[in-house]
Design a protein around this motif. Structure first.
Motif, mmCIF file in Angstrom:
data_model
loop_
_atom_site.group_PDB
_atom_site.id
_atom_site.type_symbol
_atom_site.label_atom_id
_atom_site.label_comp_id
_atom_site.label_asym_id
_atom_site.label_seq_id
_atom_site.Cartn_x
_atom_site.Cartn_y
_atom_site.Cartn_z
ATOM 1 N N SER A 271 0.843 -1.191 0.000
ATOM 2 C CA SER A 271 0.000 0.000 0.000
ATOM 3 C C SER A 271 0.878 1.240 0.000
ATOM 4 O O SER A 271 2.102 1.166 0.143
ATOM 5 N N LYS A 272 0.225 2.411 -0.158
ATOM 6 C CA LYS A 272 0.975 3.670 -0.112
ATOM 7 C C LYS A 272 0.047 4.804 0.277
ATOM 8 O O LYS A 272 -1.174 4.725 0.104
ATOM 9 N N VAL A 273 0.636 5.849 0.838
ATOM 10 C CA VAL A 273 -0.072 7.107 1.062
ATOM 11 C C VAL A 273 0.717 8.195 0.355
ATOM 12 O O VAL A 273 1.951 8.163 0.305
ATOM 13 N N LEU A 274 0.004 9.145 -0.224
ATOM 14 C CA LEU A 274 0.620 10.206 -1.014
ATOM 15 C C LEU A 274 0.584 11.538 -0.259
ATOM 16 O O LEU A 274 -0.275 11.747 0.607
ATOM 17 N N PHE A 275 1.503 12.424 -0.621
ATOM 18 C CA PHE A 275 1.626 13.713 0.047
ATOM 19 C C PHE A 275 1.596 14.841 -0.968
ATOM 20 O O PHE A 275 2.157 14.722 -2.066
ATOM 21 N N ASP B 83 -2.897 12.904 6.461
ATOM 22 C CA ASP B 83 -4.195 13.555 6.614
ATOM 23 C C ASP B 83 -5.293 12.504 6.791
ATOM 24 O O ASP B 83 -5.004 11.305 6.928
ATOM 25 N N ALA B 84 -6.543 12.935 6.774
ATOM 26 C CA ALA B 84 -7.667 12.026 7.035
ATOM 27 C C ALA B 84 -7.748 10.907 6.011
ATOM 28 O O ALA B 84 -8.052 9.766 6.351
ATOM 29 N N ALA B 85 -7.480 11.229 4.741
ATOM 30 C CA ALA B 85 -7.518 10.196 3.699
ATOM 31 C C ALA B 85 -6.430 9.155 3.927
ATOM 32 O O ALA B 85 -6.650 7.950 3.750
ATOM 33 N N ASP B 86 -5.240 9.613 4.335
ATOM 34 C CA ASP B 86 -4.143 8.686 4.629
ATOM 35 C C ASP B 86 -4.502 7.788 5.812
ATOM 36 O O ASP B 86 -4.233 6.585 5.797
ATOM 37 N N ILE B 87 -5.093 8.371 6.842
ATOM 38 C CA ILE B 87 -5.439 7.617 8.045
ATOM 39 C C ILE B 87 -6.433 6.500 7.720
ATOM 40 O O ILE B 87 -6.351 5.398 8.269
ATOM 41 N N LYS B 88 -7.348 6.769 6.807
ATOM 42 C CA LYS B 88 -8.302 5.738 6.402
ATOM 43 C C LYS B 88 -7.583 4.541 5.789
ATOM 44 O O LYS B 88 -7.912 3.384 6.067
ATOM 45 N N ILE B 89 -6.578 4.811 4.964
ATOM 46 C CA ILE B 89 -5.787 3.735 4.360
ATOM 47 C C ILE B 89 -4.988 2.999 5.430
ATOM 48 O O ILE B 89 -4.952 1.759 5.469
ATOM 49 N N LEU B 90 -4.336 3.751 6.309
ATOM 50 C CA LEU B 90 -3.500 3.145 7.342
ATOM 51 C C LEU B 90 -4.324 2.323 8.333
ATOM 52 O O LEU B 90 -3.886 1.263 8.782
ATOM 53 N N ASP B 91 -5.517 2.815 8.671
ATOM 54 C CA ASP B 91 -6.369 2.084 9.617
ATOM 55 C C ASP B 91 -6.753 0.716 9.062
ATOM 56 O O ASP B 91 -6.866 -0.263 9.809
ATOM 57 N N ARG B 92 -6.963 0.623 7.769
ATOM 58 C CA ARG B 92 -7.291 -0.657 7.125
ATOM 59 C C ARG B 92 -6.135 -1.648 7.266
ATOM 60 O O ARG B 92 -6.332 -2.829 7.555
ATOM 61 N N ILE B 93 -4.931 -1.141 7.064
ATOM 62 C CA ILE B 93 -3.735 -1.993 7.192
ATOM 63 C C ILE B 93 -3.540 -2.406 8.646
ATOM 64 O O ILE B 93 -3.266 -3.580 8.949
#
Length: 310
Positions: A178-182, A190-200
């Motif tokens: 997975s990845k989060v973008l900046f 940010d909130a969108a990143d946290i949603k991805i991280l919470d799933r992982i």
């Protein structure tokens, strides 16, 4: 007249070949269903005596798929006919043609899409018999048919539904990479990143086979190389802090930062630079580790019984 006779002969020959096909599957006396699984997957299967298994495979986070797993495949490695047949006690009822699906050499030998898989399940609930039929690989004039019997299906279908209800909402494959973008100049998630991280994080906490988490920070090429490296460091450390704050063991987390050394897109365009400003998350799983007993599905129907009650 001669053409009509010839056509009739061809149709009669095809019908005879279908009737003479080797037919594998249960009947009212021998139908054998079972349900097994864990929070990661469910297997709802019927034994095809002498041929293999017909399996409804439901992986966490995915739709169900029908699979044909053979002991020794007899079908030609090409397109097989998929259909829904009336049960033997309704010989005048119509069959339903669902098209074709390819027989392959790998296991499973056949896999249906979710749409036709659910049509199979629906047919079984109606008492009908899904079937796969095809010519043999060793003789174009010989045919094989496998069918699923609907005998005892409703009883075991409830076990299958119970298994599906306890599946995780996501599977390993969906979160392993997975990845989060900046945004440009952005260093905090940010909130969108946290949603991805919470799933992982949810998956890591629910799969004891996960033994490592690798976090890699990256930047675009705008600015000095040293500054880009420091920016990627700040970004990856922010992701690391969030993982640890949410209860992930810091001992399994490894962080690295690379600046602009490893772009995944061109830094000459805004879209490419946006792809390069990232933190990637990779989790690793011990595939050979047994699934703990508390994560296994335990169906209410523990022992298969035939329709005759034997």
């Amino acid at each position: 007249m001669h053409k009509l006779i010839a056509l009739s002969a061809v149709l009669l020959s095809a019908l005879c070949q279908a009737d003479a096909a080797l037919d594998y599957g249960g009947d009212i006396e021998t139908t054998d269903w079972s349900v097994s699984g864990s929070v990661f997957e469910c297997r709802f299967e019927q034994t095809l005596a002498g041929y293999g298994k017909a399996v409804f495979y439901h992986e966490a986070g995915e739709d169900v798929t029908f699979q044909l797993e053979t002991l020794k495949n007899l079908m030609s490695y090409s397109q097989a006919r998929v259909s829904i047949l009336p049960p033997p006690w309704q010989p005048s009822a119509r069959s339903e043609d669902l098209g074709v699906a390819r027989i392959i050499k790998d296991t499973p030998n056949l896999r249906l899409d979710a749409t036709r898989t659910n049509q199979f399940l629906h047919a079984l609930l109606e008492g009908k018999w899904p079937a796969i039929s095809h010519k043999t690989y060793y003789d174009q004039n010989r045919f094989v048919k496998v069918h699923l019997s609907a005998v005892s299906f409703p009883q075991f279908y409830q076990d299958y539904l119970d298994c599906v209800r306890q599946l995780l909402p996501v599977n390993y494959r969906q979160v392993a990479r997975s990845k989060v973008l900046f945004a440009s100049g952005e260093e905090q998630i940010d909130a969108a990143d946290i949603k991805i991280l919470d799933r992982i994080i949810f998956y890591i906490k629910n799969d004891p086979r996960i033994f490592a988490v690798y976090l890699d920070g990256h930047s675009d090429s705008v600015g000095r190389r040293y500054d880009n490296r420091q920016t990627s460091k700040v970004r990856v450390e922010d992701v690391e802090r969030y993982f640890i704050k949410q209860g992930i063991d810091p001992e399994i987390v490894t962080t690295r930062f690379h600046g602009d050394r490893y772009p995944v897109a061109s830094n000459k365009t805004a879209a490419g630079r946006a792809e390069n400003r990232r933190v990637t998350i990779r989790i690793e799983q011990r595939e050979d580790m047994p699934i703990p007993d508390n994560l296994l599905f335990k169906p209410k129907t523990r022992t298969q019984t035939t329709a005759s009650g034997d």
